[in-house]
Enzyme design. Structure first.
Site, PDB file in Angstrom:
ATOM      1  N   GLU A 195      -4.418  -3.463  -2.479  1.00 35.54           N
ATOM      2  CA  GLU A 195      -3.039  -3.739  -2.907  1.00 35.54           C
ATOM      3  C   GLU A 195      -2.547  -5.086  -2.405  1.00 35.54           C
ATOM      4  OE1 GLU A 195      -0.827  -0.369  -1.500  1.00 35.54           O
ATOM      5  OE2 GLU A 195      -1.586   0.932  -3.101  1.00 35.54           O
ATOM      6  N   VAL A 196      -2.939  -5.456  -1.205  1.00 36.55           N
ATOM      7  CA  VAL A 196      -2.438  -6.713  -0.630  1.00 36.55           C
ATOM      8  C   VAL A 196      -3.562  -7.743  -0.670  1.00 36.55           C
ATOM      9  CG1 VAL A 196      -1.475  -7.824   1.411  1.00 36.55           C
ATOM     10  CG2 VAL A 196      -0.829  -5.462   0.860  1.00 36.55           C
TER      11      VAL A 196
ATOM     12  N   ILE B 125       2.241   0.085   7.894  1.00 36.46           N
ATOM     13  CA  ILE B 125       3.608   0.582   7.704  1.00 36.46           C
ATOM     14  C   ILE B 125       3.624   2.027   7.219  1.00 36.46           C
ATOM     15  CG2 ILE B 125       3.960  -0.084   5.280  1.00 36.46           C
ATOM     16  CD1 ILE B 125       6.651  -1.338   6.190  1.00 36.46           C
TER      17      ILE B 125
ATOM     18  N   HIS C 289      -8.147  -7.760   4.733  1.00 32.33           N
ATOM     19  CA  HIS C 289      -7.773  -6.936   5.886  1.00 32.33           C
ATOM     20  C   HIS C 289      -8.769  -5.807   6.056  1.00 32.33           C
ATOM     21  CE1 HIS C 289      -5.600  -5.509   2.298  1.00 32.33           C
ATOM     22  NE2 HIS C 289      -5.758  -4.287   2.770  1.00 32.33           N
TER      23      HIS C 289
ATOM     24  N   ASN D  41     -10.800  -2.601   1.432  1.00 30.85           N
ATOM     25  CA  ASN D  41     -10.736  -2.447  -0.020  1.00 30.85           C
ATOM     26  C   ASN D  41     -10.823  -3.819  -0.669  1.00 30.85           C
ATOM     27  OD1 ASN D  41     -10.297   0.406   0.056  1.00 30.85           O
ATOM     28  ND2 ASN D  41      -8.176   0.017   0.648  1.00 30.85           N
TER      29      ASN D  41
ATOM     30  N   HIS E 150      -8.927  -2.027   7.614  1.00 25.27           N
ATOM     31  CA  HIS E 150      -8.188  -0.880   8.142  1.00 25.27           C
ATOM     32  C   HIS E 150      -9.009  -0.259   9.269  1.00 25.27           C
ATOM     33  CE1 HIS E 150      -5.513  -0.240   4.474  1.00 25.27           C
ATOM     34  NE2 HIS E 150      -6.475  -0.970   3.934  1.00 25.27           N
TER      35      HIS E 150
END
Ligand code: 5GP
Length: 128
Positions: free
Chosen positions: A105-106, A40, A110, A97, A112
Site C-alpha cells: 500500500e505504501v 499505525i 518497508h 510486500n 514488517h
C-alpha cells in the site's frame, strides 16, 4: 519510469513524510541507514515497520539501486530492531510486500516485523 523500469519514487508518500517528520510516528529505532516505528494498525502484539532512509519504492527497487552500504546497513537495522524488542527468543516474522499482487500500500520500501504471538500460516489461502 526510472532506469530500472519501475515507476518513479513518490516523494509525498506517507513514509517519506514520516522520515521528514512532517507527520508523527512512534519511532523505536533510528540510525544512519534506517528508521523503525510502530505500525499505525498493528496486526500482532509487536508490529514494527523498518524503512531505509533512501528513496526506494520496494525491495525490487532497493535491491536494484541501493549501494552495498545501504543494503548492509538496512538489513543490520532490521535484525537490531528485532533483537531490541526481544523477538529472537520465541521467533517472529519479517515480511515485505511488493507491488499489487504483494498487497503493497505504501510505495516506500518497508519490512514488517511481527511478533509476540504464534503467527500461523505464512500466506492465507486464495479467496474466490
Ligand atoms: P503495506 O501494505 O504497504 O506493506 O503496509 C503498509 C503499512 O503501513 C500498513 O500495515 C499500515 O497500517 C501502515 N501505515 C499506513 N499509514 C501509516 C501511518 O501514517 N503511520 C504508521 N505508523 N503506519 C502506517
Amino acid at each position: 519510469m526510472s532506469m530500472t523500469g519501475l515507476p518513479s519514487y513518490d516523494d509525498g508518500n506517507v513514509f517519506a513524510r514520516i522520515l521528514r517528520n512532517e507527520i508523527p510516528s512512534k519511532r523505536v529505532h533510528e540510525d544512519e541507514w534506517a528508521i523503525a516505528f510502530h505500525d499505525i494498525s498493528p496486526q500482532a502484539p509487536v508490529h514494527i515497520l523498518v524503512i531505509p532512509r533512501g528513496p526506494y519504492i520496494s525491495l525490487a527497487d532497493f535491491s536494484a539501486r541501493a549501494s552495498d552500504a545501504e543494503i548492509a546497513g538496512f538489513w543490520r537495522a532490521v535484525g537490531a530492531v528485532a533483537r531490541e524488542h526481544g523477538l529472537e527468543a520465541k521467533g517472529y516474522r519479517a515480511l515485505t510486500n511488493i507491488g499489487s499482487d504483494g498487497g503493497q500500500e505504501v510505495p516506500h520500501f518497508h519490512v514488517h516485523l511481527f511478533g509476540g504471538r504464534p503467527l500461523g500460516r505464512m500466506v492465507p489461502p486464495a479467496v474466490g
